[in-house]
Design a protein around this motif. Sequence first.
Motif, PDB file in Angstrom:
ATOM      1  N   THR A 105       0.509  -1.548  -0.177  1.00 47.89           N
ATOM      2  CA  THR A 105      -0.210   0.073  -0.429  1.00 47.89           C
ATOM      3  C   THR A 105       0.565   1.481  -0.085  1.00 47.89           C
ATOM      4  OG1 THR A 105      -1.243  -1.299   1.570  1.00 47.89           O
ATOM      5  CG2 THR A 105      -1.218   1.107   1.180  1.00 47.89           C
ATOM      6  N   SER A 106       1.001   2.024  -1.175  1.00 47.11           N
ATOM      7  CA  SER A 106       1.470   3.628  -0.904  1.00 47.11           C
ATOM      8  C   SER A 106       0.943   5.321  -1.474  1.00 47.11           C
ATOM      9  CB  SER A 106       2.306   2.993  -2.324  1.00 47.11           C
ATOM     10  OG  SER A 106       3.450   1.938  -2.714  1.00 47.11           O
ATOM     11  N   TYR A 107       1.318   5.557  -0.289  1.00 50.77           N
ATOM     12  CA  TYR A 107       0.491   6.880  -0.092  1.00 50.77           C
ATOM     13  C   TYR A 107       1.154   8.040  -0.572  1.00 50.77           C
ATOM     14  CZ  TYR A 107      -1.472   3.683   3.635  1.00 50.77           C
ATOM     15  OH  TYR A 107      -2.064   2.997   4.617  1.00 50.77           O
ATOM     16  N   GLN A 108       0.759   8.505  -1.365  1.00 48.73           N
ATOM     17  CA  GLN A 108       0.637  10.110  -1.435  1.00 48.73           C
ATOM     18  C   GLN A 108       0.136  11.650  -1.353  1.00 48.73           C
ATOM     19  OE1 GLN A 108       1.481   9.172  -6.589  1.00 48.73           O
ATOM     20  NE2 GLN A 108       2.578  11.440  -6.559  1.00 48.73           N
ATOM     21  N   ARG A 109       1.294  12.320  -0.668  1.00 48.24           N
ATOM     22  CA  ARG A 109       0.545  13.596  -0.630  1.00 48.24           C
ATOM     23  C   ARG A 109      -0.172  13.859  -1.850  1.00 48.24           C
ATOM     24  NH1 ARG A 109       3.834  17.831  -1.015  1.00 48.24           N
ATOM     25  NH2 ARG A 109       5.368  17.773  -1.648  1.00 48.24           N
ATOM     26  N   SER A 110       0.711  14.371  -2.768  1.00 49.30           N
ATOM     27  CA  SER A 110       0.425  15.454  -4.172  1.00 49.30           C
ATOM     28  C   SER A 110       0.516  14.824  -5.294  1.00 49.30           C
ATOM     29  CB  SER A 110       1.406  16.484  -3.513  1.00 49.30           C
ATOM     30  OG  SER A 110       1.184  17.637  -4.767  1.00 49.30           O
ATOM     31  N   CYS A 111       0.038  15.071  -6.771  1.00 49.66           N
ATOM     32  CA  CYS A 111       0.039  14.058  -7.651  1.00 49.66           C
ATOM     33  C   CYS A 111       0.042  14.869  -8.775  1.00 49.66           C
ATOM     34  CB  CYS A 111      -1.016  12.822  -7.831  1.00 49.66           C
ATOM     35  SG  CYS A 111      -0.728  11.830  -8.967  1.00 49.66           S
ATOM     36  N   ASP A 112       0.459  15.630  -9.389  1.00 48.73           N
ATOM     37  CA  ASP A 112       0.472  16.354 -10.780  1.00 48.73           C
ATOM     38  C   ASP A 112       0.092  14.570 -11.533  1.00 48.73           C
ATOM     39  OD1 ASP A 112       1.993  16.343 -12.776  1.00 48.73           O
ATOM     40  OD2 ASP A 112       3.378  18.070 -12.679  1.00 48.73           O
ATOM     41  N   VAL A 113      -0.731  14.400 -12.054  1.00 47.95           N
ATOM     42  CA  VAL A 113      -1.125  13.531 -12.864  1.00 47.95           C
ATOM     43  C   VAL A 113      -1.052  13.281 -14.609  1.00 47.95           C
ATOM     44  CG1 VAL A 113      -3.906  12.404 -13.854  1.00 47.95           C
ATOM     45  CG2 VAL A 113      -3.688  13.125 -11.249  1.00 47.95           C
ATOM     46  N   PRO A 114      -0.882  14.044 -14.479  1.00 46.15           N
ATOM     47  CA  PRO A 114      -0.715  14.220 -16.209  1.00 46.15           C
ATOM     48  C   PRO A 114       0.849  13.348 -16.507  1.00 46.15           C
ATOM     49  CG  PRO A 114      -1.614  16.423 -15.819  1.00 46.15           C
ATOM     50  CD  PRO A 114      -1.401  15.715 -14.638  1.00 46.15           C
TER      51      PRO A 114
END
Length: 283
Positions: free
Chosen positions: A176-185
Amino acid sequence: MQSYLQLCQRIVDEGVWVTNERTGKRCLTVINADLEYDVAGNQFPLITTRKSYWKAAIAELLGYLRGYDNAADFRALGCKTWDANANQNEAWLANPHRRGEDDMGRVYGVQGRSWAKPDGSHLDQLRKVVDNLSKGLDDRGEIVTFYNPGEFDRGCLRPCMHTHNFSLLGDTLYLTSYQRSCDVPLGLNFNQVQVFTLLALMAQITGHKPGRAYHKIVNAHIYEDQLELMRDVQLKREPFPAPQLEINPEIKTLEDLETWVSLDDFAVHNYQYHPAIAYPFSV
Ligand SMILES: Nc1nc(=O)c2c([nH]1)NC[C@@H]1CN(c3ccc(C(=O)N[C@@H](CCC(=O)O)C(=O)O)cc3)CN21
Ligand SMILES: O=c1ccn([C@H]2C[C@H](O)[C@@H](COP(=O)(O)O)O2)c(=O)[nH]1
């Protein structure tokens, strides 16, 4: 691939404009996305609605696992993604902790492999997890976290995908990996590949079968200068079936990953994709 496209469409349809102070740009934003990858069935989550540079994504992951702190080391592996953050970010350039050209500071893998303890010694989080899992042990805390707020001022960027939590059920390994902020493109294109590959590699070197990987994202956004390309080009395309990832079976230990493994030890089969799209990158 469908869940990636659904997330992109959801941002376009329901996203809220948020001004981001660090980059000076507005982002169309949604909160919370849950993605899932079938590593057991080798459904490699590579984006097919544009050409995706999966080798750079795996190189970046390999650099994190080795604890790299320098953009030049990432470049030598075949990944240029840290050049801008190490050398063009005004706040980092002015930071007294920055040790010259290409230094990234105490980010990502540095925390994963040598977390500073109050007594001056360092903790290797990844080594502990590999040792436990290799013995068939899951202490319900098989966690590697790059998120160290006490050292944010010593790095060029706070980690985005910040925590990886492994679980063993019988002889099957989950992540299970957690990401706080994601630049989707741009970023997610890489992060999906990394979550999948991290589980596949860890299962291989600890002697388990890979199961599913769960990828939990909090702030998912499209920058204002990326929106048109996403909405009017990428989202208009039909996806192709998922390709497969092949990893050299000779990779058997963490030491192998640290020493001789290169991008030649990874291959992708049956990758059909639409033409590349050059999305703008925000430093
Ligand atoms: N704004 C921003 N977005 C990110 O995704 C991101 C950051 N910053 N900073 C830290 C890392 C660096 N990452 C990056 C940086 C660049 C690309 C990029 O330019 N990708 C291109 C081409 C890659 C290549 O040619 O190898 C792409 O089309 O995917 C992707 C991820 C992910 N992270
Ligand atoms: O692995 C990564 C690393 C970075 N990102 C993106 C997410 C944001 O757009 C920026 C980081 O900016 P913050 O102001 O620190 O949130 O980089 C990513 O998507 N994946």
